[in-house]
Write an enzyme that holds these catalytic residues in place. Structure first.
Site, PDB file in Angstrom:
ATOM      1  N   TYR A 172      74.658   7.715 121.448  1.00 44.60           N
ATOM      2  CA  TYR A 172      75.210   6.360 121.327  1.00 44.60           C
ATOM      3  C   TYR A 172      76.743   6.430 121.326  1.00 44.60           C
ATOM      4  O   TYR A 172      77.419   5.744 122.095  1.00 44.60           O
ATOM      5  CB  TYR A 172      74.719   5.663 120.040  1.00 44.60           C
ATOM      6  CG  TYR A 172      75.582   4.478 119.678  1.00 44.60           C
ATOM      7  CD1 TYR A 172      75.534   3.318 120.444  1.00 44.60           C
ATOM      8  CD2 TYR A 172      76.493   4.536 118.623  1.00 44.60           C
ATOM      9  CE1 TYR A 172      76.369   2.240 120.160  1.00 44.60           C
ATOM     10  CE2 TYR A 172      77.321   3.466 118.331  1.00 44.60           C
ATOM     11  CZ  TYR A 172      77.261   2.315 119.093  1.00 44.60           C
ATOM     12  OH  TYR A 172      78.099   1.260 118.813  1.00 44.60           O
ATOM     13  N   SER A 184      83.791   1.581 119.589  1.00 46.17           N
ATOM     14  CA  SER A 184      83.448   1.887 118.204  1.00 46.17           C
ATOM     15  C   SER A 184      84.354   2.989 117.669  1.00 46.17           C
ATOM     16  O   SER A 184      84.782   3.879 118.418  1.00 46.17           O
ATOM     17  CB  SER A 184      82.000   2.375 118.178  1.00 46.17           C
ATOM     18  OG  SER A 184      81.715   2.973 116.953  1.00 46.17           O
ATOM     19  N   LYS A 196      79.803   5.232 124.248  1.00 43.36           N
ATOM     20  CA  LYS A 196      81.018   4.420 124.056  1.00 43.36           C
ATOM     21  C   LYS A 196      82.237   5.173 124.583  1.00 43.36           C
ATOM     22  O   LYS A 196      83.111   4.599 125.238  1.00 43.36           O
ATOM     23  CB  LYS A 196      81.218   4.079 122.576  1.00 43.36           C
ATOM     24  CG  LYS A 196      80.168   3.150 122.004  1.00 43.36           C
ATOM     25  CD  LYS A 196      80.283   1.761 122.583  1.00 43.36           C
ATOM     26  CE  LYS A 196      79.155   0.861 122.166  1.00 43.36           C
ATOM     27  NZ  LYS A 196      79.130  -0.412 122.879  1.00 43.36           N
TER      28      LYS A 196
HETATM   29  P1  NAD Z   1      73.283  -6.311 118.597  1.00 36.72           P
HETATM   30  O1  NAD Z   1      72.184  -5.373 118.959  1.00 36.72           O
HETATM   31  O2  NAD Z   1      73.047  -7.315 117.545  1.00 36.72           O
HETATM   32  O3  NAD Z   1      73.779  -7.075 119.909  1.00 36.72           O
HETATM   33  C1  NAD Z   1      73.759  -6.489 121.189  1.00 36.72           C
HETATM   34  C2  NAD Z   1      73.125  -7.486 122.140  1.00 36.72           C
HETATM   35  O4  NAD Z   1      73.075  -6.906 123.451  1.00 36.72           O
HETATM   36  C3  NAD Z   1      71.690  -7.849 121.763  1.00 36.72           C
HETATM   37  O5  NAD Z   1      71.548  -9.251 121.739  1.00 36.72           O
HETATM   38  C4  NAD Z   1      70.857  -7.209 122.861  1.00 36.72           C
HETATM   39  O6  NAD Z   1      69.684  -7.950 123.128  1.00 36.72           O
HETATM   40  C5  NAD Z   1      71.818  -7.191 124.034  1.00 36.72           C
HETATM   41  N1  NAD Z   1      71.571  -6.156 125.034  1.00 36.72           N
HETATM   42  C6  NAD Z   1      71.366  -4.827 124.840  1.00 36.72           C
HETATM   43  N2  NAD Z   1      71.174  -4.206 126.018  1.00 36.72           N
HETATM   44  C7  NAD Z   1      71.277  -5.157 126.977  1.00 36.72           C
HETATM   45  C8  NAD Z   1      71.171  -5.150 128.390  1.00 36.72           C
HETATM   46  N3  NAD Z   1      70.882  -4.014 129.067  1.00 36.72           N
HETATM   47  N4  NAD Z   1      71.332  -6.291 129.072  1.00 36.72           N
HETATM   48  C9  NAD Z   1      71.598  -7.452 128.420  1.00 36.72           C
HETATM   49  N5  NAD Z   1      71.691  -7.534 127.088  1.00 36.72           N
HETATM   50  C10 NAD Z   1      71.532  -6.402 126.371  1.00 36.72           C
HETATM   51  O7  NAD Z   1      74.555  -5.422 118.240  1.00 36.72           O
HETATM   52  P2  NAD Z   1      75.960  -5.842 117.629  1.00 36.72           P
HETATM   53  O8  NAD Z   1      76.057  -5.237 116.277  1.00 36.72           O
HETATM   54  O9  NAD Z   1      76.205  -7.277 117.806  1.00 36.72           O
HETATM   55  O10 NAD Z   1      76.923  -4.998 118.568  1.00 36.72           O
HETATM   56  C11 NAD Z   1      77.553  -5.558 119.707  1.00 36.72           C
HETATM   57  C12 NAD Z   1      78.310  -4.451 120.423  1.00 36.72           C
HETATM   58  O11 NAD Z   1      79.253  -3.873 119.528  1.00 36.72           O
HETATM   59  C13 NAD Z   1      77.410  -3.311 120.911  1.00 36.72           C
HETATM   60  O12 NAD Z   1      77.910  -2.857 122.166  1.00 36.72           O
HETATM   61  C14 NAD Z   1      77.616  -2.254 119.849  1.00 36.72           C
HETATM   62  O13 NAD Z   1      77.410  -0.962 120.346  1.00 36.72           O
HETATM   63  C15 NAD Z   1      79.080  -2.467 119.470  1.00 36.72           C
HETATM   64  N6  NAD Z   1      79.399  -1.977 118.121  1.00 36.72           N
HETATM   65  C16 NAD Z   1      78.661  -2.414 117.043  1.00 36.72           C
HETATM   66  C17 NAD Z   1      78.948  -1.914 115.764  1.00 36.72           C
HETATM   67  C18 NAD Z   1      78.133  -2.341 114.577  1.00 36.72           C
HETATM   68  O14 NAD Z   1      78.183  -1.647 113.553  1.00 36.72           O
HETATM   69  N7  NAD Z   1      77.401  -3.449 114.623  1.00 36.72           N
HETATM   70  C19 NAD Z   1      79.994  -0.983 115.584  1.00 36.72           C
HETATM   71  C20 NAD Z   1      80.730  -0.592 116.700  1.00 36.72           C
HETATM   72  C21 NAD Z   1      80.428  -1.100 117.968  1.00 36.72           C
HETATM   73  N1  UFG Z   2      74.533   5.191 103.955  1.00 37.24           N
HETATM   74  C1  UFG Z   2      73.732   5.481 102.863  1.00 37.24           C
HETATM   75  N2  UFG Z   2      72.447   5.014 102.880  1.00 37.24           N
HETATM   76  C2  UFG Z   2      71.938   4.278 103.900  1.00 37.24           C
HETATM   77  C3  UFG Z   2      72.774   3.988 105.008  1.00 37.24           C
HETATM   78  C4  UFG Z   2      74.065   4.472 104.998  1.00 37.24           C
HETATM   79  O1  UFG Z   2      74.160   6.144 101.935  1.00 37.24           O
HETATM   80  O2  UFG Z   2      70.759   3.894 103.845  1.00 37.24           O
HETATM   81  C5  UFG Z   2      75.941   5.656 103.942  1.00 37.24           C
HETATM   82  C6  UFG Z   2      76.302   6.588 105.082  1.00 37.24           C
HETATM   83  O3  UFG Z   2      76.029   7.920 104.744  1.00 37.24           O
HETATM   84  C7  UFG Z   2      77.791   6.287 105.272  1.00 37.24           C
HETATM   85  C8  UFG Z   2      77.913   4.813 104.892  1.00 37.24           C
HETATM   86  O4  UFG Z   2      76.762   4.519 104.115  1.00 37.24           O
HETATM   87  O5  UFG Z   2      78.549   7.043 104.353  1.00 37.24           O
HETATM   88  C9  UFG Z   2      77.943   3.874 106.090  1.00 37.24           C
HETATM   89  O6  UFG Z   2      76.820   4.138 106.926  1.00 37.24           O
HETATM   90  P1  UFG Z   2      76.384   3.149 108.105  1.00 37.24           P
HETATM   91  O7  UFG Z   2      75.154   3.711 108.718  1.00 37.24           O
HETATM   92  O8  UFG Z   2      76.340   1.756 107.604  1.00 37.24           O
HETATM   93  O9  UFG Z   2      77.612   3.228 109.107  1.00 37.24           O
HETATM   94  P2  UFG Z   2      78.255   4.471 109.882  1.00 37.24           P
HETATM   95  O10 UFG Z   2      79.694   4.529 109.494  1.00 37.24           O
HETATM   96  O11 UFG Z   2      77.454   5.686 109.742  1.00 37.24           O
HETATM   97  O12 UFG Z   2      78.127   3.998 111.414  1.00 37.24           O
HETATM   98  C10 UFG Z   2      78.409   2.667 111.803  1.00 37.24           C
HETATM   99  C11 UFG Z   2      77.518   2.296 112.981  1.00 37.24           C
HETATM  100  C12 UFG Z   2      77.907   3.067 114.194  1.00 37.24           C
HETATM  101  C13 UFG Z   2      79.359   2.877 114.465  1.00 37.24           C
HETATM  102  C14 UFG Z   2      80.188   3.273 113.269  1.00 37.24           C
HETATM  103  C15 UFG Z   2      81.621   2.970 113.521  1.00 37.24           C
HETATM  104  O13 UFG Z   2      76.154   2.552 112.690  1.00 37.24           O
HETATM  105  O14 UFG Z   2      77.193   2.574 115.293  1.00 37.24           O
HETATM  106  O15 UFG Z   2      79.752   2.540 112.131  1.00 37.24           O
HETATM  107  O16 UFG Z   2      82.415   3.520 112.522  1.00 37.24           O
HETATM  108  F1  UFG Z   2      79.720   3.620 115.523  1.00 37.24           F
END
Ligand code: NAD
Ligand code: UFG
Length: 338
Positions: free
Chosen positions: A150, A124, A154
Site C-alpha cells: 500500500y 500518505s 503511494k
Molecule cells: P476510503 O476507502 O474511505 O475512500 C476511498 C474511495 O475510493 C472509496 O469510496 C472507494 O470505493 C473508492 N475506490 C477505491 N478504488 C477505486 C477504483 N479503482 N475506482 C473508483 N473508486 C475507487 O479511504 P479514505 O480514508 O477516504 O482515503 C482516501 C485516499 O486517501 C486514499 O487514496 C487513501 O489511500 C489516502 N490516504 C488515506 C489515509 C487514511 O488514514 N484514511 C492516510 C493517507 C492517505
Molecule cells: N494501534 C494500536 N492498536 C490498534 C491500532 C493501532 O495500538 O488496534 C497503534 C499503532 O501501533 C500506531 C497507532 O496506533 O502506533 C496508529 O495506528 P494506525 O493504524 O491508526 O495508523 P498508522 O500510523 O499505522 O497508519 C495510518 C494509515 C496508513 C497511513 C499512515 C500515514 O493506516 O494508511 O497512517 O501516516 F499511511
C-alpha cells in the site's frame, strides 16, 4: 467547469465534497463503491442542500472515464480513489498495485487526452518509511523502509507524477501527504465507517467505547516515546478536507508550477496511543478497556509532521484540536452503531 472527485464517496472524499461545495466549487463524484456506500452521498446532500452529480465507475475503466470526461467539462481532478488497508495489501500486492498504480496511470492518460492537467493527489506520510528525525519535512527521503505494498503504491504514484511533470510542465500537480486523519463532520452525518474489524486506532477505540468490540489491543509499550506507545500526528478530517480546497486554489492561482507541489498535512503535534485513549475517555465519559500486547509488524515508533510548508504556500493550518477530533469521532460512532 467541474472538478472530478475520484473516490469522493469515501471517508476523506465525502468530507471534501462538503468543503468544496461551501467554497462554491462544482463537482462530479466518480467512485466504484468498493469501500463505501451511496448513503454517504445522500448524507452529503443533506449537509450541503444541493444535488450531487454521482457517476459509478472504476478508475481502471478507461471507456467509462472517457464517457465522464466527454459528458462533463472537467478542469481539475482530486484523486482520492484507492485501496488503503495495509494488511490486505501485503496479502494481495497485485490487486493493490493494479488498483492504485494502474488505476492512476489510466486516469492520467484520460486526463491528458482531454487536456485536463490539474490534479490533487492523496498521498500518505507512509512514503517517508522510518523517519530519521521528527517533525518530518517534505524534503526528507522517501521510498526507503516502506513496509507494505500500500505504502509503496503511494510512493510509486508520487514518482510517476514527478516524471509526468518533467515530460510536460503544463501539468499542475499537488501531492498531499496526509498524516493520520480521524474525526468526523460536526453534523455526525458522515464519518469513517470501516468494513469488518478496524485496522486503525481511532475507529477501534470508538467501537470499543460503543460496545461493539471488547477491548483495544495496544501494539507495544516499549517504543522510545513518552509512554512507550506509538506516537502519530492525528488530524481532523475536516481540516484535511479544507486543505484540498486550498490546494486547488493554489493550483488555480499559478500560471505554471516549477515542480509538483508536495505538502505535509498534519498538525505538527504527536500524540501517543494512550494519550488518544485518555482524551477519548475524557470527552466521551466512557471507559475504553485496553490490553498492552506485542508490537505490530511494520509499525514505526514516532511520526509527526512539520506542517510549515502548507501554511506558507497554501495559507492552511489545522484548527481543530485532539479533543474535538475525539468528540466528533465519538458522536459519529454513537449515531452509527450498526
Ligand atoms: P476510503 O476507502 O474511505 O475512500 C476511498 C474511495 O475510493 C472509496 O469510496 C472507494 O470505493 C473508492 N475506490 C477505491 N478504488 C477505486 C477504483 N479503482 N475506482 C473508483 N473508486 C475507487 O479511504 P479514505 O480514508 O477516504 O482515503 C482516501 C485516499 O486517501 C486514499 O487514496 C487513501 O489511500 C489516502 N490516504 C488515506 C489515509 C487514511 O488514514 N484514511 C492516510 C493517507 C492517505
Ligand atoms: N494501534 C494500536 N492498536 C490498534 C491500532 C493501532 O495500538 O488496534 C497503534 C499503532 O501501533 C500506531 C497507532 O496506533 O502506533 C496508529 O495506528 P494506525 O493504524 O491508526 O495508523 P498508522 O500510523 O499505522 O497508519 C495510518 C494509515 C496508513 C497511513 C499512515 C500515514 O493506516 O494508511 O497512517 O501516516 F499511511
Amino acid at each position: 467547469m467541474k472538478i472530478l472527485v475520484t473516490g469522493g464517496v469515501g471517508y476523506i472524499g465525502s468530507h471534501t465534497l462538503v468543503e468544496l461545495s461551501q467554497a462554491g466549487y462544482d463537482f462530479v463524484v466518480y467512485d466504484n463503491l468498493v469501500n463505501s456506500s451511496k448513503i454517504a452521498i445522500d448524507r452529503v446532500y443533506k449537509i450541503i442542500g444541493k444535488d450531487i452529480s454521482f457517476e459509478e465507475g472504476d478508475i481502471r475503466d478507461t471507456k467509462r472515464l472517457k464517457e465522464i470526461f466527454a459528458k462533463y467539462d472537467i478542469d481539475s481532478v482530486i484523486h482520492f480513489a484507492g485501496l488503503k488497508a495495509v494488511g490486505e495489501s501485503v496479502e494481495k500486492p497485485l490487486y493493490y498495485y493494479d488498483n492504485n498504480v494502474t488505476g492512476t496511470i489510466k486516469l492520467l492518460e484520460i486526463m491528458k487526452e482531454f487536456n485536463c492537467k490539474n490534479i490533487v493527489f492523496s498521498s500518505s506520510a507512509t512514503v517517508y518509511g522510518e523517519p530519521k528525525k521528527v517533525p518530518i519535512t517534505e524534503d526528507a527521503q522517501t521510498g526507503i523502509g516502506i513496509t507494505n505494498p500500500y505504502g509503496r503504491s503511494k510512493y510509486f504514484i508520487e514518482e510517476i507524477l514527478k516524471d509526468l511533470y518533467k515530460s510536460d510542465d503544463k501539468w499542475k500537480i499537488a501531492i498531499l501527504r496526509y498524516f493520520n486523519p480521524i474525526g468526523a463532520h460536526e453534523s455526525s452525518l458522515i464519518g469513517e465507517d470501516p468494513n469488518g474489524i478496524p485496522n486503525n486506532l481511532m475507529p477501534y477505540i470508538s467501537q470499543v467505547a460503543v460496545g461493539k468490540l471488547k477491548e483495544l489491543q495496544v501494539f507495544g509499550d516499549d517504543y522510545d516515546t513518552k509512554d512507550g506507545t506509538g506516537v502519530r500526528d492525528y488530524i481532523h478530517v475536516v481540516d484535511l478536507a479544507e486543505a484540498h480546497v486550498k490546494a486547488l486554489e493554489y493550483l488555480n492561482s499559478q500560471e505554471k508550477l516549477d515542480k509538483p507541489l508536495i505538502v505535509n498535512l498534519g498538525t505538527g503535534k504527536g500524540y501517543s496511543v494512550l494519550e488518544l485513549v485518555k482524551t477519548f475517555e475524557k470527552v466521551s465519559k466512557v471507559k475504553v478497556s485496553y490490553n498492552i500486547t506485542t508490537r505490530r509488524a511494520g509499525d514505526i515508533a514516532i511520526l509527526y509532521a512539520n506542517p510549515k510548508k502548507a501554511k506558507d504556500l497554501l495559507g492552511w493550518e489545522a484548527k481543530r484540536d485532539i479533543e474535538q477530533m475525539c468528540r466528533d469521532s465519538w458522536n459519529w460512532q454513537r449515531g452509527n452503531k450498526k
